[in-house]
Design a protein around this motif. Structure first.
Motif, PDB file in Angstrom:
ATOM      1  N   ASN A   1      42.063  38.860  28.029  1.00 50.64           N
ATOM      2  CA  ASN A   1      42.326  38.967  29.189  1.00 50.64           C
ATOM      3  C   ASN A   1      41.559  39.828  30.302  1.00 50.64           C
TER       4      ASN A   1
ATOM      5  N   ASN B   1      42.051  40.320  33.083  1.00 51.05           N
ATOM      6  CA  ASN B   1      42.772  40.625  34.275  1.00 51.05           C
ATOM      7  C   ASN B   1      43.902  42.066  33.812  1.00 51.05           C
TER       8      ASN B   1
ATOM      9  N   ALA C   1      44.281  44.346  36.333  1.00 50.55           N
ATOM     10  CA  ALA C   1      44.452  43.968  37.659  1.00 50.55           C
ATOM     11  C   ALA C   1      45.507  44.861  38.615  1.00 50.55           C
ATOM     12  N   TRP C   2      46.634  45.429  37.718  1.00 49.56           N
ATOM     13  CA  TRP C   2      47.649  45.867  38.542  1.00 49.56           C
ATOM     14  C   TRP C   2      46.895  47.358  38.928  1.00 49.56           C
TER      15      TRP C   2
ATOM     16  N   LEU D   1      41.736  40.153  40.523  1.00 45.84           N
ATOM     17  CA  LEU D   1      42.308  38.810  39.569  1.00 45.84           C
ATOM     18  C   LEU D   1      40.992  38.112  39.353  1.00 45.84           C
ATOM     19  N   GLN D   2      40.525  37.973  38.368  1.00 44.97           N
ATOM     20  CA  GLN D   2      39.601  36.963  38.174  1.00 44.97           C
ATOM     21  C   GLN D   2      39.863  36.099  37.107  1.00 44.97           C
TER      22      GLN D   2
ATOM     23  N   GLN E   1      49.526  34.764  34.361  1.00 48.14           N
ATOM     24  CA  GLN E   1      48.870  36.091  34.852  1.00 48.14           C
ATOM     25  C   GLN E   1      49.301  36.381  36.242  1.00 48.14           C
ATOM     26  N   LEU E   2      49.380  35.238  37.080  1.00 46.69           N
ATOM     27  CA  LEU E   2      50.002  35.744  38.433  1.00 46.69           C
ATOM     28  C   LEU E   2      51.227  36.162  38.489  1.00 46.69           C
TER      29      LEU E   2
ATOM     30  N   PHE F   1      51.336  39.758  37.363  1.00 47.34           N
ATOM     31  CA  PHE F   1      50.685  40.692  38.546  1.00 47.34           C
ATOM     32  C   PHE F   1      51.680  40.990  39.572  1.00 47.34           C
TER      33      PHE F   1
ATOM     34  N   SER G   1      38.290  34.332  42.235  1.00 42.77           N
ATOM     35  CA  SER G   1      38.688  35.514  42.246  1.00 42.77           C
ATOM     36  C   SER G   1      39.499  35.602  43.465  1.00 42.77           C
TER      37      SER G   1
END
Length: 324
Positions: A241, A243, A246-247, A252-253, A265-266, A269, A292
């Motif tokens: 993962n 991401n 990401a937080w 985000l990629q 994942q969205l 996040f 991204s």
């Protein structure tokens, strides 16, 4: 002897040492006959200390009496068959030990317990703190930690946080979680996430150990690995993962990932519930994107994906529904 060993001896004789410190001392004693002899001499000095210097006595500290006691030990006639040969350095250290045991150990044992500090990221924002040892902890919104300001580096975590731990081989850094798992590290950077009865650790650099408290089973995780503990299962795999941070980064990629892989994942996040309609599951599994996003709202991200992949989405209560 190493001053650190003397500190452990002092704490052990005062009945305030930890199990980890006891293990370190035992390993040191077994390393050589000289170490065991020096330990025995330290115990003897402690037992022979005058009452005014002992922890069980009054709170007066007679430094002169302490040095006189050490001088008596030094002045005893040496008999090669019975006397332990100690170097000048060790004899000087014995003097330091006597005073530190009688004065310092009483102070450690009698002082009020260090206040437990607490930090929570409960305002929807990321929170960071630098501990006394220069370690830095970054809390994801909703996370909470508890820690003390003593020499023991122990943190209790609820939620998710990123740790950048200062190296200190003598004092391992421990992260404890609600499901009784423990992350032990000497110096590295990693994330820890607690959710339900599971703990997930992803290592960015260095090496950590993940296991259960009071249990010998554990796994060693190195850079790029993910470890999970929960439901009695302990595992270590490569982290797939990109991401997981990401937080913290806001980035985000996605690289040739399907909509089925992207949406969870969205949801993580943005803290949203996102559902794919049953009739659209097969199509969503075939729709892939390389894209991204940075510092964009959930609606902005979904709109860009909608233009790219051709699906529709709508809000149903607290749930975002993806369909044809």
């Amino acid at each position: 002897m190493d001053t650190y060993i003397y500190e452990i001896i002092a704490k052990q004789l005062s009945s305030i040492s930890t199990s980890e410190e006891d293990a370190i001392l035992q390993e040191w004693r077994e390393a050589s006959p000289e170490n065991e002899a020096a330990y025995a001499k330290s115990v003897q000095i402690w037992q022979d200390a005058p009452r005014s210097l002992s922890l069980s006595g009054s709170k007066r500290f007679d430094t002169a009496a302490a040095w006189n006691k050490v001088d008596q030990v030094l002045q005893q006639p040496a008999t090669p068959a019975k006397t332990i040969r100690m170097s000048v350095v060790k004899l000087a250290a014995a003097a330091v030990l006597l005073i530190s045991l009688s004065v310092g150990a009483w102070w450690i044992a009698s002082r009020p317990s260090l206040k437990v500090q607490e930090l929570a990221a409960n305002d929807g924002k990321i929170r960071s703190i630098e501990l006394a040892d220069k370690s830095v902890i970054t809390l994801r919104p909703g996370a909470r930690i508890k820690y003390s300001e003593g020499t023991e580096r122990v943190v209790t975590l609820e939620g998710e946080a990123f740790f950048e731990v200062a190296t200190d081989p003598r004092h391992p850094f421990l992260v404890k979680t609600p499901n009784q798992s423990v992350v032990e590290v000497l110096g590295t950077s990693f994330t820890v996430k607690t959710a339900d009865a599971h703990t997930t650790v992803i290592v960015s650099s260095g090496k950590v150990k993940l296991g259960m408290e009071n249990d010998t089973s554990s796994v060693i995780l190195t850079s790029g690995q993910k470890g999970t503990w929960g439901d009695g299962q302990l595992s270590a795999v490569s982290n797939d993962n990109p991401n997981f941070m990401a937080w913290k980064t806001g980035i985000l990629q996605f690289n040739d990932q399907s909509l089925v892989e992207i949406l969870p994942q969205l949801a993580d996040f943005y803290g949203k519930v996102i559902r794919i309609e049953d009739g659209y599951q097969a199509t969503a599994a075939q729709q892939k994107a390389t894209i991204s996003f940075q510092d964009q709202s959930c609606d902005e991200v979904l709109h860009e994906l909608q233009l790219l992949l051709g699906f529709n989405y709508k809000q149903e209560g607290d749930t975002i529904v993806i369909g044809k």
